[in-house]
Write a protein that holds these residues in place. Structure first.
Motif, mmCIF file in Angstrom:
data_model
loop_
_atom_site.group_PDB
_atom_site.id
_atom_site.type_symbol
_atom_site.label_atom_id
_atom_site.label_comp_id
_atom_site.label_asym_id
_atom_site.label_seq_id
_atom_site.Cartn_x
_atom_site.Cartn_y
_atom_site.Cartn_z
ATOM 1 N N CYS A 62 -65.402 41.237 84.141
ATOM 2 C CA CYS A 62 -65.307 41.829 85.835
ATOM 3 C C CYS A 62 -64.381 43.204 84.676
ATOM 4 O O CYS A 62 -63.362 42.757 84.100
ATOM 5 N N CYS B 144 -59.856 42.163 86.810
ATOM 6 C CA CYS B 144 -59.828 41.102 85.971
ATOM 7 C C CYS B 144 -60.029 40.623 85.780
ATOM 8 O O CYS B 144 -59.400 40.043 84.915
ATOM 9 N N CYS C 193 -67.739 38.871 90.803
ATOM 10 C CA CYS C 193 -67.241 38.349 90.071
ATOM 11 C C CYS C 193 -66.789 36.890 90.868
ATOM 12 O O CYS C 193 -66.304 37.044 91.484
ATOM 13 N N CYS D 258 -62.804 36.833 91.322
ATOM 14 C CA CYS D 258 -62.104 38.408 91.783
ATOM 15 C C CYS D 258 -62.905 38.693 93.403
ATOM 16 O O CYS D 258 -62.331 39.121 94.719
HETATM 17 ZN ZN LIG Z 1 -63.046 40.006 88.914
#
Ligand SMILES: [Zn+2]
Ligand SMILES: [Zn+2]
Length: 358
Positions: free
Chosen positions: A64, A67, A78, A81
């Protein structure tokens, strides 16, 4: 592939130092909870490898970009997040490794991700030279570019050098050459392979003269060599498979080398006359029992060439073109023709384009 097996890649946690974590099972460090960095993955030694049963490969993992969490290729968002993974970074894979069937793999070694990214940054900044591979690929691009430019230039040069233009030329003289080739019918004896009879008349193999000789070699299968290859799948696993190829050895091939006898025409002599005028004549040749196909008798073959020399009407360059005898005799000194001449330097004329000037 039936003999393919799948195992876990290993990784070391960059934060708490825990080693030999499993690439597929441990997406997060079980000790400190840090997300796996796919750049830290490495191949285990054969003693440390952990099998993955019923592995279904869906694609290379994606990190990702928001994050930094590692996600499987089957996720669109993701898992940590919820950000879209379209902008995510695909996991890099390690190069394939190969070992002999009865050898074992060493661990490819834990990786210092911080140092690797620092080094990469230094290369990008020009502080460190690129590695040999990168240099070679840069060189390859340069070679390709050079070849393309060379081809274009050659094409342009060819167009320039081969361009022609029509010019007027004037007959300055005649030339001729007559050639008689005399052949004699003779006995001959020659050696060759049984399946390649020499050309001629009444050719036959001399009985009892064939001997076995090596004619060449052929490749025959001679067992096989097998290796074990492992390749990084990019999803925290690697696959191991056996790859075999057949070995070959050379084996001599024998054939019969034989002696042949027969009759044929062979070159005896060549007679030539020539001149730079219109008064042609042939060499005086007398043949033994002419044109009878018997040993010691001769036959002849006659060839003639007739040419005219030209000069540019408005220049000094001269040309020579071959003619059939009738056109050759009809052309007179001072007659004018048009012809395609190489535009660049007038050094050559295309005789096929000659036409009487109107
Ligand atoms: Zn993420
Ligand atoms: Zn950790």
């Amino acid at each position: 592939m039936s003999n393919e097996k799948t195992y876990e890649m290993l990784w070391d946690c960059q934060y708490c130092g825990t080693k030999k974590l499993l690439g597929k099972t441990h997406r997060f460090c079980p000790n400190c909870g840090a997300a796996q960095d796919p750049k830290s993955r490495y191949y285990p030694s054969d003693e440390d490898k952990v099998a993955v049963e019923d592995h279904h490969f869906v694609g290379v993992d994606v990190t990702c970009s928001v994050c930094g969490t590692l996600n499987g290729a089957d996720s669109k968002f993701c898992q940590n997040c919820g950000a879209s993974l379209e902008e995510g970074v695909k996991a890099q894979t390690l190069a394939e490794q190969t070992r002999g069937l009865y050898e074992s793999f060493e661990s490819s070694g834990s990786r210092d991700v911080v140092k690797e990214s620092f080094d990469a940054e230094m290369v990008r900044a020009g502080v460190k030279p690129k590695n040999a591979g990168a240099a070679a690929s840069g060189l390859n691009m340069r070679v390709i570019a050079f070849v393309v430019v060379a081809i274009v230039l050659l094409g342009a040069a060819a167009l320039f050098f081969l361009r022609t233009e029509e010019r007027t030329v004037v007959v300055t003289g005649h030339g001729w050459e007559h050639t008689i080739t005399v052949e004699e019918y003779v006995n001959f004896s020659e050696s060759s392979w049984r399946d390649s009879r020499p050309s001629g008349y009444n050719v036959s193999m001399v009985p009892g003269t064939c001997v076995e000789r090596q004619r060449g070699t052929r490749q025959v299968p001679d067992g096989q060599t097998c290796n074990v290859v492992r390749s990084d799948n990019g999803d925290g696993t690697f696959s191991e498979r056996e790859v075999c190829h057949t070995n070959y050895r050379s084996e001599p091939v024998y054939d019969d080398w034989c002696q042949w006898s027969g009759e044929r025409y062979t070159l005896d002599d060549t007679y030539t006359t020539s001149g730079l005028d219109l008064n042609t004549f042939w060499p005086q040749v007398s043949l033994n029992c002419a044109n009878q196909q018997r040993i010691g008798c001769q036959r002849e073959d006659r060839k003639s060439t007739y040419w005219i020399t030209f000069k540019l009407d408005d220049g000094d360059q001269t040309y020579r073109c071959d003619f059939g005898i009738n056109d050759w005799q009809a052309a007179e000194e001072g007659d004018r023709f048009t012809v395609q001449v190489r535009a660049m330097d007038e050094s050559a004329a295309d005789c096929g384009s000659l036409k009487p000037a109107s």
